[in-house]
Design a protein around this motif. Structure first.
Motif, mmCIF file in Angstrom:
data_model
loop_
_atom_site.group_PDB
_atom_site.id
_atom_site.type_symbol
_atom_site.label_atom_id
_atom_site.label_comp_id
_atom_site.label_asym_id
_atom_site.label_seq_id
_atom_site.Cartn_x
_atom_site.Cartn_y
_atom_site.Cartn_z
ATOM 1 N N LYS A 114 0.817 -1.207 0.000
ATOM 2 C CA LYS A 114 0.000 0.000 0.000
ATOM 3 C C LYS A 114 0.850 1.256 0.000
ATOM 4 C CE LYS A 114 -3.985 -1.980 -0.010
ATOM 5 N NZ LYS A 114 -4.838 -1.891 -1.232
ATOM 6 N N LEU A 115 1.920 1.257 0.804
ATOM 7 C CA LEU A 115 2.742 2.455 0.887
ATOM 8 C C LEU A 115 3.610 2.639 -0.351
ATOM 9 C CD1 LEU A 115 3.688 2.402 4.676
ATOM 10 C CD2 LEU A 115 1.938 3.753 3.512
ATOM 11 N N LYS A 116 4.015 1.530 -0.970
ATOM 12 C CA LYS A 116 4.752 1.667 -2.241
ATOM 13 C C LYS A 116 3.846 2.222 -3.332
ATOM 14 C CE LYS A 116 8.796 -1.327 -2.168
ATOM 15 N NZ LYS A 116 9.672 -0.177 -2.362
ATOM 16 N N GLU A 117 2.586 1.771 -3.331
ATOM 17 C CA GLU A 117 1.627 2.314 -4.299
ATOM 18 C C GLU A 117 1.432 3.816 -4.093
ATOM 19 O OE1 GLU A 117 -1.027 -1.817 -4.529
ATOM 20 O OE2 GLU A 117 -1.920 0.009 -3.739
ATOM 21 N N ALA A 118 1.632 4.253 -2.826
ATOM 22 C CA ALA A 118 1.489 5.686 -2.529
ATOM 23 C C ALA A 118 2.747 6.461 -2.871
ATOM 24 C CB ALA A 118 1.153 5.862 -1.048
ATOM 25 N N GLY A 119 3.770 5.767 -3.340
ATOM 26 C CA GLY A 119 5.008 6.420 -3.712
ATOM 27 C C GLY A 119 5.964 6.601 -2.543
ATOM 28 N N THR A 120 5.816 5.765 -1.519
ATOM 29 C CA THR A 120 6.636 5.882 -0.316
ATOM 30 C C THR A 120 7.974 5.171 -0.497
ATOM 31 O OG1 THR A 120 4.578 5.812 0.932
ATOM 32 C CG2 THR A 120 6.592 5.523 2.178
ATOM 33 N N SER A 121 9.032 5.779 0.044
ATOM 34 C CA SER A 121 10.367 5.181 -0.057
ATOM 35 C C SER A 121 10.500 4.005 0.912
ATOM 36 C CB SER A 121 11.431 6.226 0.287
ATOM 37 O OG SER A 121 11.312 6.600 1.647
ATOM 38 N N ASP A 122 11.557 3.183 0.710
ATOM 39 C CA ASP A 122 11.798 2.051 1.610
ATOM 40 C C ASP A 122 12.044 2.532 3.040
ATOM 41 O OD1 ASP A 122 11.491 0.317 -0.478
ATOM 42 O OD2 ASP A 122 13.639 0.080 -0.862
ATOM 43 N N ALA A 123 12.768 3.658 3.163
ATOM 44 C CA ALA A 123 13.062 4.195 4.501
ATOM 45 C C ALA A 123 11.763 4.590 5.211
ATOM 46 C CB ALA A 123 14.007 5.377 4.386
ATOM 47 N N MET A 124 10.852 5.211 4.463
ATOM 48 C CA MET A 124 9.573 5.622 5.048
ATOM 49 C C MET A 124 8.748 4.401 5.453
ATOM 50 S SD MET A 124 7.507 8.128 5.835
ATOM 51 C CE MET A 124 7.422 9.649 4.874
ATOM 52 N N ILE A 125 8.837 3.322 4.664
ATOM 53 C CA ILE A 125 8.085 2.106 4.989
ATOM 54 C C ILE A 125 8.617 1.492 6.280
ATOM 55 C CG2 ILE A 125 7.548 -0.240 4.222
ATOM 56 C CD1 ILE A 125 7.580 0.881 1.333
ATOM 57 N N GLU A 126 9.942 1.507 6.447
ATOM 58 C CA GLU A 126 10.507 0.995 7.708
ATOM 59 C C GLU A 126 10.021 1.843 8.886
ATOM 60 O OE1 GLU A 126 14.667 -0.844 5.946
ATOM 61 O OE2 GLU A 126 14.665 0.227 7.859
ATOM 62 N N TRP A 127 9.984 3.169 8.674
ATOM 63 C CA TRP A 127 9.496 4.041 9.742
ATOM 64 C C TRP A 127 8.015 3.753 10.012
ATOM 65 C CZ3 TRP A 127 6.430 8.809 9.408
ATOM 66 C CH2 TRP A 127 6.287 9.423 10.650
ATOM 67 N N ALA A 128 7.266 3.468 8.952
ATOM 68 C CA ALA A 128 5.843 3.159 9.109
ATOM 69 C C ALA A 128 5.650 1.924 9.988
ATOM 70 C CB ALA A 128 5.200 2.931 7.750
ATOM 71 N N SER A 129 6.532 0.928 9.801
ATOM 72 C CA SER A 129 6.409 -0.280 10.630
ATOM 73 C C SER A 129 6.658 0.049 12.097
ATOM 74 C CB SER A 129 7.374 -1.368 10.141
ATOM 75 O OG SER A 129 8.725 -0.965 10.315
ATOM 76 N N ARG A 130 7.640 0.936 12.347
ATOM 77 C CA ARG A 130 7.909 1.330 13.740
ATOM 78 C C ARG A 130 6.734 2.140 14.299
ATOM 79 N NH1 ARG A 130 13.084 2.169 11.494
ATOM 80 N NH2 ARG A 130 12.773 4.416 11.350
#
Length: 388
Positions: free
Chosen positions: A289-305
């Motif tokens: 979902k976050l990649k579809e939103a154009g989110t970077s890998d770093a942001m996705i890791e932060w999202a998990s935290r």
């Protein structure tokens, strides 16, 4: 003049051999998917000690399950006793050569694991794309029972210790335990000369063990990657490697599978350490979902935290705030999440959702809420909606 197709090739043995190896790789790759369940199985050794070996830990004890993959070219062919055991149904089992033939047979080689690895050998299995004749099934049953109405089976039972351990005497308990460990896995349909059946089976197995719902266009890529992964592990040099090095070189582990499934190991570990019992599935949903939103890998890791922080906050909040007040907040978060998803799921809009939640009457009931916590709350809502 191009006549290469007009002349019959001298031999095609190499092509047939490669096909049989591919079926072995498919069988090992399918077994590896059980690792995703996060239960007992944690590593599959490829072409190490046998065609593949499943390692599992049961109540803190490590056990190994050895597999030999044997295939035939036609579906109506069947394995007989001579092929599996090198055992003749007539005559007497009375020479060293006859015992050695059984020791070197498909079943004989598997039985050697039961002696070499002792209690750590959980089971040994012959896996095939075709059936075994009833006589083979009956012999396996008779070996486990230690008795038979067939003379050739009784001879095998009587000579069993001399066959599997000619130089070292075994106790009666060791012999009986070894005889009971052989099993047959016939007519396995997920191994074949194409990837089609394997892809269908792998799709179902991934859902069963992790509840990751793959898109159809992902299945073929993942099926091919899984088989290639096993092939690489089967061919990797191991000379001079440490035990850990051999594990990594020959074994398929969870990190390998996460890479094939395009799931960040760090995101998975963050969620797992945060107490998410479905960490693989959650990581997969968040990343998609976050990649579809154009989110970077770093942001996705932060999202998990952020999601983990939200989960912790929620566990405490349930003991602190009235259920009604908390549920109003959760409904408001879910509405914002739905609006964001229906609106195209752009990252910029997600920030707007968070601000609106902060300024909403429901949000103002909880002074501790900030941008990070509400980002985690929306991530949790994304996962929750995807699993409904």
């Amino acid at each position: 003049m191009d006549i290469i197709h007009d002349k019959a090739p001298r031999e095609t043995v190499g092509r047939d051999t490669m096909m049989r190896f591919r079926m072995q790789f498919q069988a090992a790759a399918f077994a590896a998917l059980e690792i995703l369940s996060g239960k007992e199985v944690d590593r599959i050794y490829c072409d190490y000690h046998d065609d593949f070996v499943v390692r599992r830990t049961v109540a803190g004890v490590v056990e190994f399950h050895f597999f030999q993959v044997k295939t035939k070219g036609k579906a109506n062919q069947q394995w007989d006793i001579n092929e599996v055991f090198a055992l003749k149904k007539t005559g007497t089992l009375n020479t060293a050569e006859k015992l050695e033939a059984i020791r070197s047979s498909i079943a004989g080689k598997l039985f050697l694991h039961t002696i070499e690895f002792g209690d750590q050998c959980r089971q040994v299995t012959v896996l095939s794309n075709v059936h075994f004749k009833d006589e083979v099934h009956n012999l396996v049953t008779d070996l486990a029972a230690g008795t038979s109405s067939k003379k050739y089976a009784r001879q095998l039972i009587e000579k069993f210790a001399a066959i599997v351990s000619p130089d070292v005497s075994l106790s009666l308990e060791q012999v009986e335990a070894a005889r009971r460990k052989l099993s047959l896995l016939p007519n396995v349909q997920y191994i074949g000369d194409t990837l089609e059946a394997f892809g269908v089976a792998a799709h179902s197995a991934i859902w069963k063990h992790s509840e990751i719902d793959l898109h159809q266009h992902e299945v073929e890529r993942i099926a091919r990657s899984l088989v290639m992964l096993v092939e690489e592990k089967s061919c990797a040099p191991i000379s001079g490697l440490s035990k850990t090095g051999i594990d990594l070189a020959t074994g398929v582990g969870l990190e390998d599978l996460l890479r094939v499934l395009s799931i960040s190991t760090q995101v998975y570990l963050t969620l797992l350490e945060g107490g998410d019992s479905a960490a693989i599935k959650t990581a997969s949903i968040l990343q998609r979902k976050l990649k579809e939103a154009g989110t970077s890998d770093a942001m996705i890791e932060w999202a998990s935290r952020a999601k983990v922080s939200w989960d912790v906050w929620m566990r405490n909040a349930r003991h602190t705030f009235p259920d009604f007040t908390l549920n109003v907040l959760l409904e408001e978060i879910d509405k914002k999440c739905k609006t964001w998803l229906l609106g195209g799921g752009l990252l910029a809009d997600l920030e707007k959702c968070i601000q609106e939640l902060l300024e909403s009457p429901a949000g103002k009931q909880f002074p501790a809420l900030d941008i990070d916590l509400l980002f985690g709350a929306l991530c949790a809502a994304i996962v929750r909606r995807a699993t409904r």
